[in-house]
Design an enzyme around this catalytic site. Structure first.
Site, short mmCIF file in Angstrom:
data_model
loop_
_atom_site.label_atom_id
_atom_site.label_comp_id
_atom_site.label_asym_id
_atom_site.label_seq_id
_atom_site.Cartn_x
_atom_site.Cartn_y
_atom_site.Cartn_z
N ASN A 174 16.53 -0.49 4.00
CA ASN A 174 15.15 -0.33 3.54
C ASN A 174 14.94 0.99 2.79
O ASN A 174 13.84 1.27 2.33
CB ASN A 174 14.15 -0.47 4.69
CG ASN A 174 14.24 0.63 5.73
OD1 ASN A 174 14.97 1.60 5.58
ND2 ASN A 174 13.48 0.47 6.80
N ASP B 282 14.33 1.66 10.37
CA ASP B 282 13.59 0.89 11.38
C ASP B 282 13.96 1.26 12.80
O ASP B 282 13.09 1.32 13.68
CB ASP B 282 13.79 -0.61 11.17
CG ASP B 282 13.14 -1.12 9.90
OD1 ASP B 282 12.17 -0.49 9.44
OD2 ASP B 282 13.60 -2.15 9.37
N LEU C 202 0.82 -1.21 0.00
CA LEU C 202 0.00 0.00 0.00
C LEU C 202 0.86 1.27 0.00
O LEU C 202 0.32 2.38 0.04
CB LEU C 202 -0.92 0.00 1.22
CG LEU C 202 -1.93 -1.14 1.28
CD1 LEU C 202 -2.74 -1.08 2.57
CD2 LEU C 202 -2.84 -1.15 0.07
N SER C 203 2.18 1.10 -0.05
CA SER C 203 3.08 2.25 -0.02
C SER C 203 2.78 3.28 -1.10
O SER C 203 2.74 4.48 -0.80
CB SER C 203 4.53 1.80 -0.12
OG SER C 203 4.92 1.15 1.06
N GLY D 227 10.48 -10.32 10.05
CA GLY D 227 11.11 -9.17 9.40
C GLY D 227 11.74 -9.53 8.07
O GLY D 227 11.74 -10.68 7.65
N LYS E 284 16.37 -6.78 1.43
CA LYS E 284 16.99 -5.88 2.40
C LYS E 284 18.46 -6.19 2.68
O LYS E 284 19.23 -5.29 3.02
CB LYS E 284 16.20 -5.87 3.70
CG LYS E 284 14.85 -5.19 3.56
CD LYS E 284 14.13 -5.12 4.88
CE LYS E 284 12.84 -4.35 4.74
NZ LYS E 284 12.29 -4.00 6.05
#
Length: 131
Positions: A86, A101, A15-16, A127, A65
Site C-alpha cells: 500500500n 496495515d 479523501l487522501s 480489503g 495492492k
C-alpha cells in the site's frame, strides 16, 4: 516541489489528498499529494516515475495492492508476508513496496490499551487484497 500520489481504480472517492495536503501545508512542506485513476497497464509507468524521482511516493489502493508487486524491485518484510503493498518509495535507489496495515492495526489496538490475548475476534471487510 515533491509529488506524492494515491493510485487506484476507482479513486475519485478518495479523501487522501484532502487529508495529506492539509498536513503538508500545516508543516510547510514543499510538496503536493494527488490522486490518479489508473488501469493495470499503467502500473509500470508509475514505477518508472518513482525510479526517475518524478514521483516521490505512492499510496496504493484497490485493486492494485497485489498487481503492483511484480513491478517493484524490493519488498519490505511486511509486504512479503502479506503479499500486499500500500506504499511505494525509493530506498537506496530501489523502488520498494511496503505495507503499513500491520503496524497501523497493532498501534491502534495498543493505543486503546485493550488486551487481545485469548480473545476471539471477527474482522469484517474484504480489503484490497481479496480476489
Amino acid at each position: 516541489m515533491k509529488k506524492y500520489l494515491v493510485i487506484g481504480n476507482p479513486i475519485q472517492h478518495s479523501l487522501s489528498p484532502l487529508l495529506q495536503n492539509y498536513w503538508i501545508k500545516k508543516n510547510n512542506i514543499n510538496a503536493i499529494y494527488e490522486k490518479e485513476k489508473l488501469e493495470k497497464e499503467d502500473l509500470k509507468n508509475i514505477i518508472s516515475k518513482v525510479k526517475d524521482k518524478k514521483i516521490h511516493g505512492v499510496n496504493v489502493t484497490v485493486p492494485f495492492k497485489k498487481d503492483i508487486i511484480h513491478h517493484l524491485e524490493e519488498l519490505t518484510p511486511e509486504a512479503k508476508n502479506t503479499q500486499s503493498v500500500n506504499t511505494i518509495y525509493l530506498n537506496d535507489n530501489k523502488v520498494t513496496g511496503h505495507n503499513t496495515d500491520i503496524d497501523g492495526f497493532r498501534l491502534a489496538i495498543q493505543d486503546t490499551k485493550f488486551d487481545v490475548s485469548k480473545k476471539h475476534i471477527l474482522i469484517v471487510g474484504a480489503g484490497g487484497v481479496v480476489p
